[in-house]
Scaffold this motif. Sequence first.
Motif, PDB file in Angstrom:
ATOM      1  N   ASP A 181       8.347  11.879   2.019  1.00 33.69           N
ATOM      2  CA  ASP A 181       8.978  12.656   3.079  1.00 33.69           C
ATOM      3  C   ASP A 181       7.999  13.241   4.085  1.00 33.69           C
ATOM      4  OD1 ASP A 181       7.957  14.382   1.160  1.00 33.69           O
ATOM      5  OD2 ASP A 181       9.669  15.731   1.162  1.00 33.69           O
ATOM      6  N   GLY A 182       6.704  13.268   3.755  1.00 36.31           N
ATOM      7  CA  GLY A 182       5.707  13.738   4.715  1.00 36.31           C
ATOM      8  C   GLY A 182       5.583  12.853   5.945  1.00 36.31           C
ATOM      9  N   TRP A 183       6.083  11.620   5.864  1.00 39.34           N
ATOM     10  CA  TRP A 183       6.087  10.719   7.016  1.00 39.34           C
ATOM     11  C   TRP A 183       7.204  11.054   8.006  1.00 39.34           C
ATOM     12  CZ3 TRP A 183       5.005   4.855   6.620  1.00 39.34           C
ATOM     13  CH2 TRP A 183       3.922   4.582   5.756  1.00 39.34           C
ATOM     14  N   ASP A 184       8.180  11.826   7.541  1.00 38.93           N
ATOM     15  CA  ASP A 184       9.445  11.914   8.281  1.00 38.93           C
ATOM     16  C   ASP A 184       9.358  12.872   9.462  1.00 38.93           C
ATOM     17  OD1 ASP A 184      12.023  11.511   9.027  1.00 38.93           O
ATOM     18  OD2 ASP A 184      12.928  12.554   7.335  1.00 38.93           O
ATOM     19  N   SER A 185       8.783  12.384  10.549  1.00 41.28           N
ATOM     20  CA  SER A 185       8.707  13.131  11.801  1.00 41.28           C
ATOM     21  C   SER A 185       8.782  12.138  12.953  1.00 41.28           C
ATOM     22  CB  SER A 185       7.391  13.908  11.884  1.00 41.28           C
ATOM     23  OG  SER A 185       7.178  14.393  13.194  1.00 41.28           O
ATOM     24  N   PRO A 186       9.480  12.481  14.024  1.00 42.51           N
ATOM     25  CA  PRO A 186       9.513  11.584  15.184  1.00 42.51           C
ATOM     26  C   PRO A 186       8.117  11.298  15.741  1.00 42.51           C
ATOM     27  CG  PRO A 186      11.133  13.346  15.412  1.00 42.51           C
ATOM     28  CD  PRO A 186      10.295  13.696  14.223  1.00 42.51           C
ATOM     29  N   THR A 187       7.191  12.206  15.511  1.00 45.23           N
ATOM     30  CA  THR A 187       5.833  12.060  16.025  1.00 45.23           C
ATOM     31  C   THR A 187       5.127  10.845  15.449  1.00 45.23           C
ATOM     32  OG1 THR A 187       5.722  14.460  16.223  1.00 45.23           O
ATOM     33  CG2 THR A 187       3.641  13.286  16.362  1.00 45.23           C
ATOM     34  N   ILE A 188       5.525  10.411  14.246  1.00 44.11           N
ATOM     35  CA  ILE A 188       4.845   9.276  13.626  1.00 44.11           C
ATOM     36  C   ILE A 188       5.007   8.014  14.470  1.00 44.11           C
ATOM     37  CG2 ILE A 188       6.733   8.437  12.150  1.00 44.11           C
ATOM     38  CD1 ILE A 188       4.631   8.051   9.938  1.00 44.11           C
ATOM     39  N   VAL A 189       6.125   7.870  15.155  1.00 42.27           N
ATOM     40  CA  VAL A 189       6.332   6.698  16.007  1.00 42.27           C
ATOM     41  C   VAL A 189       5.381   6.746  17.202  1.00 42.27           C
ATOM     42  CG1 VAL A 189       8.015   5.381  17.339  1.00 42.27           C
ATOM     43  CG2 VAL A 189       8.744   6.604  15.284  1.00 42.27           C
ATOM     44  N   ASP A 190       5.175   7.924  17.759  1.00 43.55           N
ATOM     45  CA  ASP A 190       4.237   8.071  18.877  1.00 43.55           C
ATOM     46  C   ASP A 190       2.804   7.745  18.435  1.00 43.55           C
ATOM     47  OD1 ASP A 190       6.361   9.000  20.444  1.00 43.55           O
ATOM     48  OD2 ASP A 190       5.997  11.084  19.853  1.00 43.55           O
ATOM     49  N   LEU A 191       2.447   8.164  17.225  1.00 49.48           N
ATOM     50  CA  LEU A 191       1.081   7.966  16.739  1.00 49.48           C
ATOM     51  C   LEU A 191       0.812   6.521  16.322  1.00 49.48           C
ATOM     52  CD1 LEU A 191       0.753  11.189  14.549  1.00 49.48           C
ATOM     53  CD2 LEU A 191      -0.475  10.724  16.676  1.00 49.48           C
ATOM     54  N   ILE A 248       0.849  -1.188   0.000  1.00 47.82           N
ATOM     55  CA  ILE A 248       0.000   0.000   0.000  1.00 47.82           C
ATOM     56  C   ILE A 248       0.887   1.240   0.000  1.00 47.82           C
ATOM     57  CG2 ILE A 248      -1.900   1.246   1.104  1.00 47.82           C
ATOM     58  CD1 ILE A 248      -2.609  -1.347   2.572  1.00 47.82           C
ATOM     59  N   PHE A 249       0.635   2.126  -0.961  1.00 49.26           N
ATOM     60  CA  PHE A 249       1.353   3.405  -1.022  1.00 49.26           C
ATOM     61  C   PHE A 249       0.468   4.474  -0.394  1.00 49.26           C
ATOM     62  CE2 PHE A 249       2.758   7.235  -3.594  1.00 49.26           C
ATOM     63  CZ  PHE A 249       3.977   7.374  -2.934  1.00 49.26           C
ATOM     64  N   ILE A 250       1.007   5.159   0.622  1.00 43.85           N
ATOM     65  CA  ILE A 250       0.223   6.129   1.397  1.00 43.85           C
ATOM     66  C   ILE A 250       0.951   7.478   1.396  1.00 43.85           C
ATOM     67  CG2 ILE A 250      -1.022   6.539   3.559  1.00 43.85           C
ATOM     68  CD1 ILE A 250      -0.546   3.580   4.258  1.00 43.85           C
ATOM     69  N   PRO A 251       0.783   8.276   0.341  1.00 43.63           N
ATOM     70  CA  PRO A 251       1.390   9.611   0.339  1.00 43.63           C
ATOM     71  C   PRO A 251       0.576  10.558   1.218  1.00 43.63           C
ATOM     72  CG  PRO A 251       0.139   9.292  -1.670  1.00 43.63           C
ATOM     73  CD  PRO A 251       0.055   7.999  -0.901  1.00 43.63           C
ATOM     74  N   GLY A 252       1.193  11.085   2.228  1.00 41.53           N
ATOM     75  CA  GLY A 252       0.485  11.964   3.156  1.00 41.53           C
ATOM     76  C   GLY A 252       1.432  12.463   4.221  1.00 41.53           C
ATOM     77  N   TYR A 253       0.866  13.002   5.284  1.00 40.01           N
ATOM     78  CA  TYR A 253       1.648  13.620   6.345  1.00 40.01           C
ATOM     79  C   TYR A 253       1.493  12.840   7.643  1.00 40.01           C
ATOM     80  CZ  TYR A 253       1.275  17.126   2.788  1.00 40.01           C
ATOM     81  OH  TYR A 253       1.287  17.761   1.581  1.00 40.01           O
ATOM     82  N   TYR A 254       2.512  12.996   8.489  1.00 37.94           N
ATOM     83  CA  TYR A 254       2.619  12.149   9.672  1.00 37.94           C
ATOM     84  C   TYR A 254       1.406  12.229  10.583  1.00 37.94           C
ATOM     85  CZ  TYR A 254       3.919  16.444  12.188  1.00 37.94           C
ATOM     86  OH  TYR A 254       3.914  17.702  12.740  1.00 37.94           O
TER      87      TYR A 254
END
Length: 391
Positions: A266-276, A237-243
């Motif tokens: 690159d919209g995924w690239d935030s440390p917050t994505i791991v928390d979410l 699955i390709f999911i272009p979007g933001y974290y």
Amino acid sequence: MKTKKFASLFLATSLLAGILAGCSSGDEGSSKGGDTIKIGANLELSGAVASYGSSEAEAIDLAVEEINAAGGIDGKKIELIKVDNKSDAAEATSAAIKLTSQDKVTAIIGAATSGNSVAQVQIATDTKTPMISPSGTSTTVTVGEDGKVNPFTFRAAFIDPFQGTVAANFAANDLKVKNVAVYADNASDYAKGLASSFIKDFEAAGGKIVAKESYVAKDTDFRSTLTRIKAANPDFIFIPGYYEEVGLIVKQARELGITVPLMGADGWDSPTIVDLAGAAALNNTYIITAYSSEDPDGKAKAFADSFTKKYGKAPNSFHALGYDAVYLLKDAIERAGSTDGTKIKEAIEATDNLPLATGLYSVDEFHHPIKSATIIEFVDGNQKFKVKVNP
């Protein structure tokens, strides 16, 4: 990197034409004749995407400290003036007006997002102030809807179509998947552009799109759509979007028993994505980014070491792009031998194979970088260098 819908892109610009007419940064003014070179940073330091702007601000500070400690640019220290655009396009426009007319900066670094970068284009053009967006990946940052190049606007990041192509080739050639679903933010030009590029190139490689679904920014429950995607039985699955949304999508997908590889840009690239999402849910996911702290390249490693020493953490791609934007500007000013905006612009246009933290950097006729992309895999919540892809 980020483009979100916003009202009245150049809000109030016409009302400020008189102000702008008299503040061209191409003229030799107080910022050029003194002992410092004023550089503005127009960044998302608060608001919805503060993670991006705050990351870039940290690395910009580091770059300025390094340059000033080494004697500055042609003997002049950099005076950095930061303005918070609050993750809002109208605020980004106002910040650009302040930086050019009041602070009289030589150049502007920022914004982090495409939309907030585009909001400054007219100001940069009218005042002949070079502007470098570290991470604005939409083609509209440097090329207008009329197809004409925005003369004073540049970027450190690669463009969205390149990311879509990289993702499609990785899925087809490295992961060797055949049946793919695409789940994109329908309110985002960034996500829609990536999805379109991915679909075109994946189908050209012989793959099949078995499901195309969309969501809207600020959604929090994605289960019904993910259930439809699961029923289509994709291999990937390709999911272009933001974290902000992607973190929840990944979490809910795994809860529904979707175990196939997931990938974004690159919209995924935030440390917050791991928390979410949770570290376990992110296993078997991949992102395209400009930089990995594990990249063995000498410039990349030197930056990672310096950044970690200062901040006690490994840098991400937004850090690296902010850092590179400063050094790109420094190189251009030195080659121009001037702080005149037009001469700096011409020097940036002539940049060829400049070694930066994210790799060798050149500029094409559309002010788009010619540079590599990096693919990262999440492993137990940590980003692991996978492969570097050359243009």
